[in-house]
Design a protein around this motif. Sequence first.
Motif, PDB file in Angstrom:
ATOM      1  N   MET A   1      -9.327  -1.392 -23.069  1.00 17.68           N
ATOM      2  CA  MET A   1      -9.694  -1.047 -21.812  1.00 17.68           C
ATOM      3  C   MET A   1     -10.928  -1.495 -21.225  1.00 17.68           C
ATOM      4  O   MET A   1     -12.092  -1.249 -21.922  1.00 17.68           O
ATOM      5  N   LYS A   2     -11.131  -2.314 -20.075  1.00 21.23           N
ATOM      6  CA  LYS A   2     -12.276  -2.687 -19.452  1.00 21.23           C
ATOM      7  C   LYS A   2     -12.812  -1.706 -18.729  1.00 21.23           C
ATOM      8  O   LYS A   2     -12.357  -1.106 -17.965  1.00 21.23           O
ATOM      9  N   LEU A   3     -14.220  -1.281 -19.322  1.00 23.38           N
ATOM     10  CA  LEU A   3     -14.824   0.184 -18.826  1.00 23.38           C
ATOM     11  C   LEU A   3     -16.109  -0.484 -17.957  1.00 23.38           C
ATOM     12  O   LEU A   3     -16.787  -1.393 -18.558  1.00 23.38           O
ATOM     13  N   PRO A   4     -16.718   0.121 -17.030  1.00 22.95           N
ATOM     14  CA  PRO A   4     -17.868  -0.067 -16.404  1.00 22.95           C
ATOM     15  C   PRO A   4     -18.966   0.542 -17.028  1.00 22.95           C
ATOM     16  O   PRO A   4     -19.528   1.607 -16.838  1.00 22.95           O
ATOM     17  N   TYR A   5     -19.528  -0.269 -17.950  1.00 17.99           N
ATOM     18  CA  TYR A   5     -20.895   0.227 -18.768  1.00 17.99           C
ATOM     19  C   TYR A   5     -22.210   0.033 -17.672  1.00 17.99           C
ATOM     20  O   TYR A   5     -22.284  -0.624 -16.878  1.00 17.99           O
ATOM     21  N   THR A   6     -22.985   0.971 -17.903  1.00 17.11           N
ATOM     22  CA  THR A   6     -24.190   1.004 -17.190  1.00 17.11           C
ATOM     23  C   THR A   6     -25.321   0.231 -17.723  1.00 17.11           C
ATOM     24  O   THR A   6     -26.021  -0.326 -17.121  1.00 17.11           O
ATOM     25  N   ASP A   7     -25.264  -0.130 -19.119  1.00 16.37           N
ATOM     26  CA  ASP A   7     -26.364  -0.776 -20.035  1.00 16.37           C
ATOM     27  C   ASP A   7     -27.655  -0.227 -19.477  1.00 16.37           C
ATOM     28  O   ASP A   7     -28.571  -1.134 -19.934  1.00 16.37           O
ATOM     29  N   LEU A   8     -27.889   0.930 -19.464  1.00 20.70           N
ATOM     30  CA  LEU A   8     -29.193   1.529 -19.242  1.00 20.70           C
ATOM     31  C   LEU A   8     -30.152   1.706 -20.409  1.00 20.70           C
ATOM     32  O   LEU A   8     -31.190   1.683 -20.341  1.00 20.70           O
ATOM     33  N   HIS A   9     -29.564   1.582 -21.527  1.00 19.81           N
ATOM     34  CA  HIS A   9     -30.155   1.468 -22.808  1.00 19.81           C
ATOM     35  C   HIS A   9     -31.006   0.122 -22.981  1.00 19.81           C
ATOM     36  O   HIS A   9     -32.179   0.104 -23.574  1.00 19.81           O
ATOM     37  N   LEU A  10     -30.626  -0.713 -22.088  1.00 22.84           N
ATOM     38  CA  LEU A  10     -31.439  -2.177 -22.042  1.00 22.84           C
ATOM     39  C   LEU A  10     -32.669  -1.960 -21.416  1.00 22.84           C
ATOM     40  O   LEU A  10     -33.795  -2.962 -21.525  1.00 22.84           O
ATOM     41  N   HIS A  11     -32.938  -0.922 -20.532  1.00 22.20           N
ATOM     42  CA  HIS A  11     -34.279  -0.853 -19.920  1.00 22.20           C
ATOM     43  C   HIS A  11     -35.021   0.428 -20.194  1.00 22.20           C
ATOM     44  O   HIS A  11     -36.091   0.433 -19.720  1.00 22.20           O
ATOM     45  N   GLY A  12     -34.520   1.298 -21.349  1.00 20.18           N
ATOM     46  CA  GLY A  12     -35.517   2.149 -22.071  1.00 20.18           C
ATOM     47  C   GLY A  12     -36.040   3.131 -20.757  1.00 20.18           C
ATOM     48  O   GLY A  12     -35.144   3.664 -19.995  1.00 20.18           O
ATOM     49  N   ALA A  13     -37.379   3.575 -20.867  1.00 16.00           N
ATOM     50  CA  ALA A  13     -37.853   4.360 -20.076  1.00 16.00           C
ATOM     51  C   ALA A  13     -38.768   3.587 -18.927  1.00 16.00           C
ATOM     52  O   ALA A  13     -39.624   3.884 -18.819  1.00 16.00           O
ATOM     53  N   THR A  14     -37.994   2.693 -18.349  1.00 14.11           N
ATOM     54  CA  THR A  14     -38.742   1.837 -17.408  1.00 14.11           C
ATOM     55  C   THR A  14     -38.551   2.128 -15.860  1.00 14.11           C
ATOM     56  O   THR A  14     -37.474   2.807 -15.837  1.00 14.11           O
ATOM     57  N   GLU A  15     -38.844   1.383 -15.067  1.00 11.11           N
ATOM     58  CA  GLU A  15     -38.629   1.512 -13.697  1.00 11.11           C
ATOM     59  C   GLU A  15     -37.140   1.182 -13.432  1.00 11.11           C
ATOM     60  O   GLU A  15     -36.692   1.363 -12.204  1.00 11.11           O
ATOM     61  N   LEU A  16     -36.615   0.313 -14.143  1.00  9.91           N
ATOM     62  CA  LEU A  16     -35.420  -0.431 -14.030  1.00  9.91           C
ATOM     63  C   LEU A  16     -34.226   0.499 -14.433  1.00  9.91           C
ATOM     64  O   LEU A  16     -33.025   0.441 -14.105  1.00  9.91           O
ATOM     65  N   ASN A  17     -34.569   1.587 -14.896  1.00  8.90           N
ATOM     66  CA  ASN A  17     -33.613   2.736 -15.250  1.00  8.90           C
ATOM     67  C   ASN A  17     -33.569   3.815 -14.274  1.00  8.90           C
ATOM     68  O   ASN A  17     -34.268   4.497 -14.296  1.00  8.90           O
ATOM     69  N   TYR A  18     -32.599   3.584 -13.314  1.00 12.52           N
ATOM     70  CA  TYR A  18     -32.449   4.313 -12.281  1.00 12.52           C
ATOM     71  C   TYR A  18     -32.168   5.944 -12.781  1.00 12.52           C
ATOM     72  O   TYR A  18     -32.708   6.809 -12.066  1.00 12.52           O
ATOM     73  N   LEU A  19     -31.595   6.034 -13.926  1.00  5.05           N
ATOM     74  CA  LEU A  19     -31.418   7.383 -14.382  1.00  5.05           C
ATOM     75  C   LEU A  19     -32.608   8.083 -14.661  1.00  5.05           C
ATOM     76  O   LEU A  19     -32.883   9.339 -14.480  1.00  5.05           O
ATOM     77  N   LEU A  36     -21.277   4.960 -19.039  1.00 12.48           N
ATOM     78  CA  LEU A  36     -20.532   4.383 -18.033  1.00 12.48           C
ATOM     79  C   LEU A  36     -20.625   5.045 -17.125  1.00 12.48           C
ATOM     80  O   LEU A  36     -21.094   6.035 -16.631  1.00 12.48           O
ATOM     81  N   HIS A  37     -20.482   4.288 -15.927  1.00 15.33           N
ATOM     82  CA  HIS A  37     -20.165   4.523 -14.457  1.00 15.33           C
ATOM     83  C   HIS A  37     -19.027   5.198 -14.142  1.00 15.33           C
ATOM     84  O   HIS A  37     -18.105   5.051 -14.368  1.00 15.33           O
ATOM     85  N   PHE A  38     -19.277   6.272 -13.314  1.00  9.98           N
ATOM     86  CA  PHE A  38     -18.083   7.264 -12.922  1.00  9.98           C
ATOM     87  C   PHE A  38     -17.829   6.876 -11.585  1.00  9.98           C
ATOM     88  O   PHE A  38     -18.660   7.043 -10.738  1.00  9.98           O
ATOM     89  N   LYS A  39     -16.567   6.759 -11.324  1.00  9.14           N
ATOM     90  CA  LYS A  39     -16.095   6.532  -9.803  1.00  9.14           C
ATOM     91  C   LYS A  39     -14.995   7.409  -9.847  1.00  9.14           C
ATOM     92  O   LYS A  39     -14.151   7.587 -10.534  1.00  9.14           O
ATOM     93  N   SER A  40     -14.890   8.238  -8.709  1.00 14.90           N
ATOM     94  CA  SER A  40     -13.740   9.191  -8.578  1.00 14.90           C
ATOM     95  C   SER A  40     -12.316   8.117  -8.597  1.00 14.90           C
ATOM     96  O   SER A  40     -12.238   7.275  -7.988  1.00 14.90           O
TER      97      SER A  40
END
Length: 141
Positions: A1-19, A36-40
């Motif tokens: 299943m193709k899932l919507p990955y966030t890839d936040l791990h690629l940005h570590g603790a930087t300003e590119l990591n919105y979380l 993963l990105h969550f959408k209703s």
Amino acid sequence: MKLPYTDLHLHGATELNYLQQRFWGKVPVRFAFAYLHFKSKGRVQRLLHKLKYKGAEEVGEHLGTRYGSILSDHGYAAHFDLIIPVPLHRLKLRRRGYNQSDGFAKGLSEALQIPWSNKVLERAIDTDSQTKKSRLDRCKM
């Protein structure tokens, strides 16, 4: 299943990591990731509903193993000592029969080669389900 990955791990603790930014100035957090990105009514919601309400415990462990492998490949294993799942209150655990975050923690643990424990935290208050609450109501808890 193709899932919507966030890839936040690629940005570590930087300003590119919105979380990560959501925690800045509030609480000290070294890393903040979401797999993963969550959408209703989206794929992730359907997958999580199977895990949480349909008894598909293996989904959590599979997702944890997959995400743990990604985090390990990017060198994050050395940053963590213990994986702790979010606990359920004992009454909710008895009703559901399992804690869906335990499987995810086990999968992370296996892939990252980091121990996990579901004995460190205890949920003392049996709160109402948050599924029908607004974002504001969830924050008030």
